[in-house]
Design a protein around this motif. Structure first.
Motif, mmCIF file in Angstrom:
data_model
loop_
_atom_site.group_PDB
_atom_site.id
_atom_site.type_symbol
_atom_site.label_atom_id
_atom_site.label_comp_id
_atom_site.label_asym_id
_atom_site.label_seq_id
_atom_site.Cartn_x
_atom_site.Cartn_y
_atom_site.Cartn_z
ATOM 1 N N VAL A 68 0.243 -22.174 5.971
ATOM 2 C CA VAL A 68 -0.340 -21.792 7.796
ATOM 3 C C VAL A 68 -1.227 -23.136 7.336
ATOM 4 C CG1 VAL A 68 -2.061 -20.613 8.361
ATOM 5 C CG2 VAL A 68 -0.555 -19.423 7.190
ATOM 6 N N GLU A 69 -1.117 -23.640 8.422
ATOM 7 C CA GLU A 69 -1.544 -25.105 8.732
ATOM 8 C C GLU A 69 -2.071 -24.980 9.566
ATOM 9 O OE1 GLU A 69 2.842 -28.183 9.450
ATOM 10 O OE2 GLU A 69 1.074 -29.211 9.142
ATOM 11 N N VAL A 70 -3.922 -25.139 10.005
ATOM 12 C CA VAL A 70 -4.719 -25.251 10.956
ATOM 13 C C VAL A 70 -5.337 -26.953 11.329
ATOM 14 C CG1 VAL A 70 -5.669 -23.091 9.857
ATOM 15 C CG2 VAL A 70 -6.025 -25.567 9.050
ATOM 16 N N SER A 71 -6.246 -27.068 12.135
ATOM 17 C CA SER A 71 -5.903 -28.277 12.872
ATOM 18 C C SER A 71 -8.058 -28.878 12.567
ATOM 19 C CB SER A 71 -5.896 -27.939 14.114
ATOM 20 O OG SER A 71 -6.858 -27.323 14.846
ATOM 21 N N ASP A 72 -8.719 -28.396 11.860
ATOM 22 C CA ASP A 72 -10.252 -28.293 11.184
ATOM 23 C C ASP A 72 -10.706 -27.799 10.273
ATOM 24 O OD1 ASP A 72 -11.008 -25.882 12.096
ATOM 25 O OD2 ASP A 72 -10.388 -26.629 13.464
ATOM 26 N N ASN A 73 -11.487 -28.002 9.805
ATOM 27 C CA ASN A 73 -12.145 -28.045 8.376
ATOM 28 C C ASN A 73 -12.733 -26.543 8.401
ATOM 29 O OD1 ASN A 73 -11.170 -29.954 6.899
ATOM 30 N ND2 ASN A 73 -12.596 -31.410 7.813
ATOM 31 N N ILE A 74 -12.991 -25.512 9.524
ATOM 32 C CA ILE A 74 -13.489 -24.409 9.829
ATOM 33 C C ILE A 74 -12.344 -23.357 10.028
ATOM 34 C CG2 ILE A 74 -14.043 -22.909 11.627
ATOM 35 C CD1 ILE A 74 -15.943 -25.507 12.723
ATOM 36 N N GLN A 75 -10.928 -23.544 10.544
ATOM 37 C CA GLN A 75 -10.127 -22.547 11.049
ATOM 38 C C GLN A 75 -9.238 -22.014 9.107
ATOM 39 O OE1 GLN A 75 -7.061 -23.003 13.818
ATOM 40 N NE2 GLN A 75 -8.137 -25.007 14.109
ATOM 41 N N TYR A 76 -9.382 -22.970 7.973
ATOM 42 C CA TYR A 76 -8.361 -22.556 6.937
ATOM 43 C C TYR A 76 -9.920 -21.064 6.153
ATOM 44 C CZ TYR A 76 -11.219 -27.019 4.689
ATOM 45 O OH TYR A 76 -12.068 -27.172 5.332
#
Length: 281
Positions: A68-76
């Protein structure tokens, strides 16, 4: 005769309906079982995403891995906290601990996987001896990486930090001696590469991000020496699922020979070093 035919037809329809309902139940159960064996792992950017995919290739049956790819350092972390994924791979333990404190989280670090070799890069200076008084320094805006950047500078005697403050928690306010009169600019970790491109004289960065503009660790002005793997990237899960069979299978895949060999190849170009033992040894 007609009534009997109608009665038989009604029974046939009832049996057909019962049969169909049973098949739907079986299909539903099969789908649920299949879903239980799919392990969702949030990550972003290579080589982190590459490692997730390698782990997915070697994980033991019946499990599979969904990246599951995310785009920032918050979503994961938010996704893991909210049970939207089963694990994540994009951070070190101090960053996770900061998240837990801020969000009353229950995330746990399971295993160090690799240590990215971070450092400071400069579009202005060719060596550390060239650093000028009053230079601007771009450092991460999050607390854990800010401390990391300042500790590196202190290791190179570019500044002195308050010895009474926990090194992993220091900020620019804890600088007790600033002989170069540095000015510090806090920038989001994902935007530090842009700061380099904008000409900021000293920029902290990770190899993953600086690689986007063609720079390697060998291009750094000076690099971190983290023998204790304090800031090594870790496989992260939650307290409630860390001991589950699927997470244990995922952990085994992340520390497999295939993942180690991939990391070992990358270590030859200086980007990182494996942070778990070679399974072959």
């Amino acid at each position: 005769m007609k009534k009997q035919t109608l009665l038989l037809s009604g029974v046939a329809l009832l049996l057909a309906a019962c049969g169909a309902g049973g098949n739907e139940g079986e299909t539903s159960n099969e789908a649920a079982t299949q879903e239980d064996t799919v392990i969702k792992v949030a990550s972003h950017l290579p080589p982190m995403t590459d490692i997730v995919e390698i782990a997915g290739d070697v994980i033991a049956e019946p499990y599979s891995v969904e990246l599951v790819e995310v785009s920032d350092n918050i979503q994961y972390n938010e996704a893991l906290l909210n049970d939207e994924v089963d694990a994540n791979f994009a951070q070190h333990a101090p960053f996770m601990e900061q998240f837990n404190e801020e969000r009353d989280g229950n995330l746990v670090a399971l295993q160090t996987i690799y240590n990215p070799i971070v450092g400071f890069y400069s579009p202005v200076y060719d060596s550390i001896e060239d650093i000028e008084e009053g230079a601007e320094v771009a450092i991460p805006s999050d607390a854990t990486n800010e401390a990391r950047a300042l500790m590196i500078m202190a290791d190179y005697d570019l500044l002195t930090l308050d010895p009474e403050v926990n090194p992993a928690q220091v900020t620019v306010d804890d600088i007790v001696d600033n002989p170069y009169s540095f000015t510090f600019t806090h920038i989001d970790l994902l935007n530090l590469t842009s700061a380099y491109e904008d000409g900021v004289p000293l920029v902290f960065n990770y190899p993953t991000y600086i690689d986007k503009i063609g720079l390697k660790t060998e291009d750094a002005l000076f690099l971190e020496d983290d023998d204790d793997f304090t800031f090594a990237l870790q496989l992260i899960a939650r307290e409630d699922n860390q001991d589950s069979p699927e997470i244990q299978a995922l952990l085994e895949a992340f520390t497999s020979q295939e993942v180690y060999d991939y990391l070992d190849e990358l270590s030859e170009i200086g980007h990182l070093e494996p942070a778990f033992e070679n399974p072959a040894e």
